[in-house]
Design a protein around this motif. Sequence first.
Motif, short mmCIF file in Angstrom:
data_model
loop_
_atom_site.label_atom_id
_atom_site.label_comp_id
_atom_site.label_asym_id
_atom_site.label_seq_id
_atom_site.Cartn_x
_atom_site.Cartn_y
_atom_site.Cartn_z
N GLU A 457 41.67 6.86 -41.92
CA GLU A 457 42.81 5.98 -41.69
C GLU A 457 42.66 5.22 -40.37
OE1 GLU A 457 46.65 7.69 -42.40
OE2 GLU A 457 45.86 9.08 -43.90
N ARG A 458 42.12 5.89 -39.36
CA ARG A 458 41.89 5.19 -38.08
C ARG A 458 40.83 4.11 -38.25
NH1 ARG A 458 38.40 5.80 -33.83
NH2 ARG A 458 37.50 7.72 -34.70
N SER A 461 42.28 0.98 -39.91
CA SER A 461 43.05 0.09 -39.04
C SER A 461 42.13 -0.84 -38.25
CB SER A 461 43.91 0.92 -38.08
OG SER A 461 43.10 1.70 -37.21
N TYR A 475 40.54 6.51 -46.86
CA TYR A 475 40.75 7.82 -47.48
C TYR A 475 39.46 8.62 -47.39
CZ TYR A 475 38.77 4.95 -51.23
OH TYR A 475 37.99 4.07 -51.94
N ALA A 494 44.22 11.36 -48.54
CA ALA A 494 44.76 10.48 -47.49
C ALA A 494 46.24 10.79 -47.33
CB ALA A 494 44.54 9.01 -47.85
N GLN A 498 48.65 5.61 -47.27
CA GLN A 498 47.41 5.10 -47.86
C GLN A 498 47.37 5.37 -49.37
OE1 GLN A 498 44.81 3.46 -45.91
NE2 GLN A 498 46.62 3.37 -44.61
#
Length: 758
Positions: A457-458, A461, A475, A494, A498
Amino acid sequence: MTGGRDGLVRTVLMAAGIGLGVALLLVASCVPTARYHRDERIHHRIDTNLDDRVVTPSRRTVLVSDIDTVFRGREIRGRMLEPEGPAAPLPPGVTRFPRAGEMVVSPALRKLLAAPGTDLLRERLDHPITGEVADGGLLGPGEYVFYLGGEHMADGVAGARRLDHFGKVYSEKPLAPELVLLSVVGIVVLLAPVAVFIAAAVRFGGEHRDRRLAALRLVGADRRMTARIAAGETLASALIGVVLGAVLFMIGRQFIELVDLQGLSVFTVDLTPEPVLAALTVAGVVGLSLAVTRLAMNGVAVEPLGVVRHSGGATRRLWWRIAVPVLGLLLLRTSVGDGSDIPDATSIVLVVVGMLALLIGVTAVLPWILDQLTRVSGGFGPLSWQLAVRRLQLSGEASTRSVNGIVVAVAGAIALQTLFTGIAHGQNRDSRAAGNSPTSSTHIGVARLDDGKGHAERYASVFSSTPGVQQAIGYAELSVSAPDDGVPETVRVAGCAQLRLLASLPTCTDGDAFAVTPHDADGAADTTVWTSGRTMRVDLNGPLWKVPHITTSAEAKSSSLQGEFPEEMLLATPQAAGSTAMTHAVSTISITYSAFSDDIQDRLRTTAARLDPSFTIDFPTQAKSDTALDGIRRALLAGVTAVLLLIAASMLLGALEQVRDRKRVLAVLVAFGTPRRTLSRSIFWQTALPVAMGLLVAGLVGTTLGSALLSLIGKTAVYDWSSMLAIAGIGAVASVAVTMLTLPTLWRSSYPQNLRYE
């Protein structure tokens, strides 16, 4: 008898033409050596364990990870290295291991990094350069390679593997039938125009030679003696041409590392002719020269009081000219039973003979077509047109000889292009995912990192902030299978935010899991696959894992990357998946980006490399390429480029020879008031008309040959008309260039001083 200045000029022209052909044939004779050296370097730098032996860490081992990348279509080979001891093996071409964060690059990559407009690549490979990779570690001087020093690498993590040596010799796999066919076609396409060119070069200055032989008849020589004299002159010119070709080859060999054709480059040492092939080249050129001279003498009666040519007023027979290419087409149609028969020696011989008959048939049909055209169009038009048509009527053979080479080369190149397009079209059609058309406004990319950290997830972004990216979904993904059947199933882990981007979820909290069906799938999810508590195995050989409690079924969103996974998946939150799944999962980011954003794929690769050099990124909507097919394509296109350059040179020599033969006629025309610009246009029409007719015939024969070759391997013909027009445009440009380059000689030949005659 030297023949005076005319004899010297004829010898120089013949030697120059034969020398160019011999130089290219010598380059062709280096192919086995170059391939052997290239295969040897490939074997020496293999960095994969090709056997089942387990390598344990020691002072003699090194950790290696693939970090290849691509920049604007250029493939860059990258490896991350971390030695585990002072005696760790070095990859070929590297004298010492780079420290962590430092890199060693090939000379070509160093130049590319320093070139203007490569800011994205410099940002991607933003590491201090501490050395260069030597020739022993490169496939060619133009290859892009780098080795990056790593730290804290672990075997099996992020693609890292442990080695105790580099290099391995393994038996070569047989080429696929279509690749064998491509190789055979390429050899014929490359060598046939060279043979046609040498045959045309042998006949340079034929009219002057025949007049000198007539003078010898006047002083007592008989026909056999004049034939021997003609053969002796040709033999001398051929031997001089062979020596000149060897000199040109040796000179060009010193600069070969500066040449990069279609992404293919070779070292100087690779350009070493095979002795047997070099000897066959010399013998073949000399034999072809003598044979062409003997055949040319059959059409000429050299008498003591002049020369009579058996051409004026003769009607060319069409049946045998058509029979040659038809015979070739029949041989191609019947030579191979199915695609698997192509590697058979007999089938290859029949394919080669059929191709040669079809290509050489072009040179037989072209004079007849040109003869019919000049008969129809010779009675009208401007003066320059009529002069050109009349010259073509009187010496059509000489005019077509100068363009036969380029016609055969273009026909072969079009056949190759058709063959490549047909094979590549089949591969691309099979590899495209449904619903992801490359012509759509948005494309999809998938970035993966096997680090076991669960930071997807980081990472997502960061990717979403890249210009041109519309959406990035992060994910963790892993593959599980039941111990009894081994059928792989996909699990994606995830947070709820997400997961909602991947499927339409009625509700979601940490600890939930969902059985998901593809978008618009018929029926509900098969819950027998994801039975709560069912024991599964991770990655076939990994630890056991139990299916969590299934909260409910859901349907995947059409915008998510379901085209790659048509089977039913399991979506789970981290708490439901458990620590075992998170440790063995691959951090995956599904990226949707605009197809119209500049350099978007290179921007994504740069973003991935800045996050972690071990990140891999794929573009499923982009057609996958075959490495062997790409290698053959580059080699053959490089050869076709060299042949077309040779043929352009031959056209120039032929045009200069014709202008030199007509200098007294040109001087007479100018003396009677004919403008030089009219003569220039006449030369242009005289060159352009055979080229135009030849290109039309070449296009027909090339597409027919390509279709016939594709039928041998069961492929459907797909025509790339833009590429064919580009190939034909080369011939058109050649005719204009030849005309422009002959203008200075034309103007010098039309001076009144050329009316003098001894």
